[in-house]
Design a protein around this motif. Structure first.
Motif, PDB file in Angstrom:
ATOM      1  N   MET A 124      20.695 -22.585 -50.179  1.00 60.89           N
ATOM      2  CA  MET A 124      20.324 -21.368 -50.899  1.00 60.89           C
ATOM      3  C   MET A 124      19.176 -20.656 -50.198  1.00 60.89           C
ATOM      4  O   MET A 124      19.200 -19.440 -49.991  1.00 60.89           O
ATOM      5  CB  MET A 124      19.932 -21.705 -52.335  1.00 60.89           C
ATOM      6  CG  MET A 124      19.602 -20.474 -53.158  1.00 60.89           C
ATOM      7  SD  MET A 124      19.032 -20.868 -54.815  1.00 60.89           S
ATOM      8  CE  MET A 124      17.305 -20.458 -54.662  1.00 60.89           C
TER       9      MET A 124
ATOM     10  N   MET B 177       8.535  -9.465 -56.978  1.00 59.95           N
ATOM     11  CA  MET B 177       9.738  -9.449 -57.806  1.00 59.95           C
ATOM     12  C   MET B 177       9.608  -8.454 -58.948  1.00 59.95           C
ATOM     13  O   MET B 177      10.560  -7.762 -59.305  1.00 59.95           O
ATOM     14  CB  MET B 177       9.990 -10.833 -58.403  1.00 59.95           C
ATOM     15  CG  MET B 177      10.550 -11.819 -57.422  1.00 59.95           C
ATOM     16  SD  MET B 177      10.529 -13.469 -58.106  1.00 59.95           S
ATOM     17  CE  MET B 177      11.917 -13.420 -59.186  1.00 59.95           C
ATOM     18  N   LEU B 178       8.406  -8.393 -59.510  1.00 55.95           N
ATOM     19  CA  LEU B 178       8.159  -7.472 -60.619  1.00 55.95           C
ATOM     20  C   LEU B 178       8.343  -6.031 -60.137  1.00 55.95           C
ATOM     21  O   LEU B 178       8.979  -5.210 -60.817  1.00 55.95           O
ATOM     22  CB  LEU B 178       6.731  -7.688 -61.135  1.00 55.95           C
ATOM     23  CG  LEU B 178       6.463  -7.415 -62.601  1.00 55.95           C
ATOM     24  CD1 LEU B 178       7.435  -8.169 -63.483  1.00 55.95           C
ATOM     25  CD2 LEU B 178       5.025  -7.811 -62.936  1.00 55.95           C
TER      26      LEU B 178
ATOM     27  N   ALA C  14      12.018  -5.490 -59.686  1.00 54.64           N
ATOM     28  CA  ALA C  14      12.709  -5.359 -60.972  1.00 54.64           C
ATOM     29  C   ALA C  14      12.423  -3.992 -61.589  1.00 54.64           C
ATOM     30  O   ALA C  14      13.304  -3.371 -62.182  1.00 54.64           O
ATOM     31  CB  ALA C  14      12.272  -6.479 -61.923  1.00 54.64           C
TER      32      ALA C  14
ATOM     33  N   HIS D 239      14.183 -10.148 -53.036  1.00 51.80           N
ATOM     34  CA  HIS D 239      14.583 -11.410 -52.405  1.00 51.80           C
ATOM     35  C   HIS D 239      13.430 -12.127 -51.732  1.00 51.80           C
ATOM     36  O   HIS D 239      13.256 -13.328 -51.917  1.00 51.80           O
ATOM     37  CB  HIS D 239      15.741 -11.172 -51.438  1.00 51.80           C
ATOM     38  CG  HIS D 239      16.985 -10.710 -52.129  1.00 51.80           C
ATOM     39  ND1 HIS D 239      17.196  -9.407 -52.479  1.00 51.80           N
ATOM     40  CD2 HIS D 239      18.071 -11.389 -52.583  1.00 51.80           C
ATOM     41  CE1 HIS D 239      18.364  -9.292 -53.099  1.00 51.80           C
ATOM     42  NE2 HIS D 239      18.925 -10.484 -53.178  1.00 51.80           N
TER      43      HIS D 239
ATOM     44  N   HIS E 201      14.596  -1.545 -59.828  1.00 50.36           N
ATOM     45  CA  HIS E 201      15.989  -1.728 -60.247  1.00 50.36           C
ATOM     46  C   HIS E 201      16.211  -1.152 -61.646  1.00 50.36           C
ATOM     47  O   HIS E 201      17.230  -0.526 -61.920  1.00 50.36           O
ATOM     48  CB  HIS E 201      16.358  -3.214 -60.255  1.00 50.36           C
ATOM     49  CG  HIS E 201      16.768  -3.733 -58.915  1.00 50.36           C
ATOM     50  ND1 HIS E 201      17.785  -3.181 -58.184  1.00 50.36           N
ATOM     51  CD2 HIS E 201      16.286  -4.752 -58.158  1.00 50.36           C
ATOM     52  CE1 HIS E 201      17.915  -3.829 -57.045  1.00 50.36           C
ATOM     53  NE2 HIS E 201      17.009  -4.792 -56.997  1.00 50.36           N
TER      54      HIS E 201
ATOM     55  N   LEU F 281      11.178 -13.560 -54.375  1.00 48.95           N
ATOM     56  CA  LEU F 281      11.636 -14.862 -54.867  1.00 48.95           C
ATOM     57  C   LEU F 281      11.324 -15.956 -53.849  1.00 48.95           C
ATOM     58  O   LEU F 281      10.827 -17.034 -54.204  1.00 48.95           O
ATOM     59  CB  LEU F 281      13.135 -14.804 -55.158  1.00 48.95           C
ATOM     60  CG  LEU F 281      13.768 -16.075 -55.698  1.00 48.95           C
ATOM     61  CD1 LEU F 281      13.165 -16.431 -57.049  1.00 48.95           C
ATOM     62  CD2 LEU F 281      15.278 -15.937 -55.832  1.00 48.95           C
TER      63      LEU F 281
ATOM     64  N   THR G  50      23.883 -20.774 -54.805  1.00 49.31           N
ATOM     65  CA  THR G  50      23.145 -20.650 -56.068  1.00 49.31           C
ATOM     66  C   THR G  50      23.909 -21.332 -57.200  1.00 49.31           C
ATOM     67  O   THR G  50      23.292 -21.881 -58.106  1.00 49.31           O
ATOM     68  CB  THR G  50      22.899 -19.179 -56.463  1.00 49.31           C
ATOM     69  OG1 THR G  50      24.134 -18.477 -56.433  1.00 49.31           O
ATOM     70  CG2 THR G  50      21.914 -18.506 -55.546  1.00 49.31           C
TER      71      THR G  50
ATOM     72  N   ILE H  96      27.184 -12.797 -49.106  1.00 48.04           N
ATOM     73  CA  ILE H  96      27.253 -13.031 -50.543  1.00 48.04           C
ATOM     74  C   ILE H  96      28.074 -14.267 -50.931  1.00 48.04           C
ATOM     75  O   ILE H  96      27.648 -15.025 -51.805  1.00 48.04           O
ATOM     76  CB  ILE H  96      27.722 -11.756 -51.268  1.00 48.04           C
ATOM     77  CG1 ILE H  96      26.529 -10.805 -51.298  1.00 48.04           C
ATOM     78  CG2 ILE H  96      28.248 -12.050 -52.653  1.00 48.04           C
ATOM     79  CD1 ILE H  96      26.656  -9.634 -52.178  1.00 48.04           C
TER      80      ILE H  96
ATOM     81  N   MET I 287       5.651 -13.249 -57.283  1.00 45.51           N
ATOM     82  CA  MET I 287       6.050 -12.736 -58.594  1.00 45.51           C
ATOM     83  C   MET I 287       5.753 -11.243 -58.695  1.00 45.51           C
ATOM     84  O   MET I 287       6.533 -10.487 -59.305  1.00 45.51           O
ATOM     85  CB  MET I 287       5.336 -13.512 -59.699  1.00 45.51           C
ATOM     86  CG  MET I 287       5.723 -14.991 -59.706  1.00 45.51           C
ATOM     87  SD  MET I 287       5.786 -15.761 -61.339  1.00 45.51           S
ATOM     88  CE  MET I 287       4.109 -15.859 -61.793  1.00 45.51           C
TER      89      MET I 287
END
Ligand code: HEM
Lengths: 262, 403
Positions: free
Chosen positions: B125, B387-388, B391, B151, B394, B154, B86, B79, B384
């Protein structure tokens, strides 16, 4: 327009609530008033939508209404979910502030919706963003408030002070991600490319990154409350710049979105 | 000697933020070096560096997995490294968000986003991102899958973006009504022949019905006038209050032409709307007359309400831009409609409505169509979608309040 009168009533209710939510015997009354305010707010948006004949999501003023309604509504719902009333008063104050701002500067109604905005992505994109902004805004407001209070009272922060703002981020950040992705899908449909580093997109990206940084720092350093809360405040500053400030930036003239110009 | 001892101490000790910031900063320095050494005029030089960077990054997937117990790999995929790298990307993006493109071009780069410092800042990154994906790629338990969704999602989207950037074809075709055209022009005005021929049958612009507005001369306002817009769409009998005036629509002609001081209905497609209105001032004084926004055939008309005040009809706002296009693709012919938010697809290319003759409005003799082919798009969409999904999960946990 009658809806505006309704809203004034709701604002008053929020005010009473903000004053009274500290005293536990008033808490139920306050909850009720807050819920009533939320219902009035939702009615107001419905009325606006109906009068305009299009979703009231186009201008800054219109999105401010969504925000004014979403903040207290979300505060109430999440407070209920998380078993806390700690954010209710702040949520009410924030909702009332945004509503007052809008009442002070009534916008001429404009019923037109330019072609680029006539997309199925329009409503999900903006609504998800407004809800995300509400959760993150509340989170940062509580963070800032907690920071100021601890400085004032010269009292050390405890890691548990970050709990509530953090839970709001765990709701707001995924929504922000969804809003960003919906925006990209929409941009592809409307302008042929999903990402062009338009100033608005750049600032949306920066806002997203700011909250991501908070999240990752918190994962590693949950015992440093001041750092965590401070990053939340930075995140909100970026968000505000993204929402209201972009038009004032030196980069504002470069929008490639021809059809969004009037 | 002493300084090298300090040095090795710095890198030997537990690796953390300080070292991560040094790496991030070094990537920036390398980026600046490339900016001056390679610049942007040599696609081959740029390509070579970028391919090498991608190869190193891909190997991070394996290194992150195979050497996951090594301290250095732990650090690179951890991290602190993520936060430092980032933050640097964010800082450069901030420059792009504040400094206008023209200024950036003055520094020698086409834009912040294709400038060496930005590209090189992405390197640590992505090394962190890909390394940590390798590290977390096994076992496939819930926590790791969730990690991979956000991750790797992305990462896949960024890789897709790079493929897009390298292969994107984005050109414009200017079509005049009735004239077949096969030529497309890129941003540098280089012309190429497309594998299909397009003929514009008709360009249409629908507008919302017009509205009224009161304009007051005001030297301090941006256009020399302070304008208060009414909100109701014009129709005969409409009544509304604008800026203190009571305004009543007595007669409304959607398509009209002026004859002397009067307006009459005409059947032309491009004629402008006109309305006969009565305005009552706050002091009771009444005004009556014609207003029109004017258009291609007629100039507009406004109703004077005083020395510095007038009632006018702003140009109606567009509702829809639409081109009907005949397509000839390898001998097969068909017709497509291209409109804003409604693309058409021809031979692997997406067609978008881009522009028209703004001054002529609905009478525009031409329509500009953008043709786009983006081979990276499926990859970007895959990323995407991941990621969707991440999300959504989450969000589920956020609302559920569980970790
Ligand atoms: C797409 C947006 C992102 C989300 C939602 C996200 C979320 C998270 C979460 C929830 C964790 C903890 C997961 C766990 O330990 O199971 C995590 C860890 C981590 N993230 Fe992110 N993150 C995002 C983007 C990034 C980016 C851009 C980077 C760096 C380039 C990054 C680097 C890391 C690293 C290195 C870890 C620690 C992994 C480990 O040591 O196991 N993340 N992230």
């Amino acid at each position: 327009m009658t809806a505006v009168a309704l809203w004034l009533g709701a604002t008053a209710a929020y005010g009473v609530d903000a004053l009274s939510s500290r005293k536990s015997r008033w808490a139920l009354v306050a909850d009720l008033l807050m819920a009533l305010g939320a219902v009035c707010g939702i009615a107001l948006i419905a009325a606006l939508w109906h009068n305009l004949g299009r979703p009231p999501l186009r201008t800054l003023g219109e999105t401010r209404w969504w925000y004014a309604v979403a903040v207290p509504t979300l505060g109430l719902l999440l407070g209920w979910r998380f078993q806390t009333r700690a954010m209710n008063a702040l949520a009410c104050l924030m909702g009332a502030m945004f509503a007052t701002l809008n009442l002070q500067h009534p916008e001429a109604m404009d019923r037109t919706l330019m072609p680029a905005l006539q997309s199925p992505w329009f409503v999900p994109h903006v609504v998800v963003y407004m809800v995300a902004y509400s959760a993150l805004g509340l989170s940062s407001l509580i963070a800032g408030w907690t920071l100021v209070r601890s400085l004032w009272a010269k009292k050390a922060l405890s890691p548990s002070d970050v709990d509530l703002p953090h839970r709001l981020v765990t709701v707001g950040l995924p929504l922000l991600t969804c809003g960003l992705l919906f925006g990209a899908f929409w941009a592809k449909e409307a302008w042929g490319h999903y990402w062009t580093w338009d100033p608005k997109e750049t600032w949306a990206f920066l806002t997203w990154f700011a909250y991501l940084t908070y999240l990752h720092v918190r994962l590693r350093h949950s015992v440093r409350p001041a750092l965590n809360l401070g990053l939340l405040v930075v995140g909100f500053a970026t968000l505000m710049l993204c929402w209201f400030g972009v038009n004032a930036m030196p980069t504002a003239q470069e929008s490639v979105h021809t059809y969004t110009r009037d | 000697m002493a300084s090298s001892a300090v040095r090795s101490g710095f890198w030997d000790g537990p690796l953390g933020y300080a070292q991560a910031w040094v790496v991030a900063f070094a990537s920036l320095v390398v980026g600046l070096g490339f900016h001056f050494a390679i610049g942007y005029d040599s696609p081959a030089g740029m390509g070579a560096v970028l391919w090498m960077a991608w190869a190193l990054l891909a190997s991070m997937l394996v290194i992150g997995r195979a050497m996951r117990t090594s301290q250095v790999v732990q650090w690179i995929t951890g991290i602190p490294f993520a936060v430092a790298s980032t933050s640097l990307v964010g800082a450069i993006a901030l420059v792009g968000g504040v400094v206008p493109q023209s200024v950036v071009q003055g520094w020698g780069a086409p834009s912040v986003w294709s400038a060496w410092p930005f590209l090189m800042a992405l390197f640590p990154m992505l090394a962190n991102l890909l390394g940590s994906i390798g590290k977390r790629s096994w076992p496939l338990n819930y926590s790791n899958v969730l990690y991979i969704l956000s991750h790797a999602g992305l990462a896949v989207a960024i890789v897709g973006g790079a493929v897009s950037g390298a292969t994107l074809e984005r050109k414009t075709m200017t079509l005049f009504e009735g004239q077949p055209s096969q030529l497309a022009e890129d941003a540098q005005h280089r012309q190429t022949k497309m594998p299909f021929t397009l003929t514009l049958r008709e360009f249409r612009m629908d507008t919302f019905p017009p509205t009224l507005a009161i304009a007051r001369r005001d030297a301090s306002a941006p256009d020399g006038a302070h304008v208060v817009n009414g909100s109701s769409f014009l129709k005969a009998g409409a009544l509304e209050r604008i800026d203190g005036y009571k305004v009543e629509v007595l007669e409304f002609l959607p398509k009209a032409a002026s004859v002397g001081s009067r307006w009459i209905s005409v059947p032309w497609k491009t004629a402008s709307p006109a309305a006969r209105v009565r305005a009552t001032a706050p002091d009771g004084e009444r005004f009556e007359g014609w207003v029109s926004c004017g258009g291609v055939e007629s100039s507009g008309a406004a109703l004077e309400l005083g020395p510095d005040v007038a009632l006018a009809m702003p140009r109606p706002r567009p509702r829809k831009f639409q081109s009907s296009v005949d397509v000839d693709h390898g001998g097969t012919r068909r017709s497509v409609v291209v409109e804003v938010n409604g693309k058409a697809t021809v031979g692997g290319y997406d067609l978008y409505q881009l522009d028209y003759d703004v001054a002529m409005g609905a009478a525009s003799p031409y329509s500009v169509i953008e043709v786009v082919r983006d081979r990276g798009l499926p990859v970007v969409y895959l990323g995407m979608a991941m990621m969707l999904a991440g999300a959504t999960l989450h969000l589920w946990h956020g609302i559920g309040g569980r970790k």
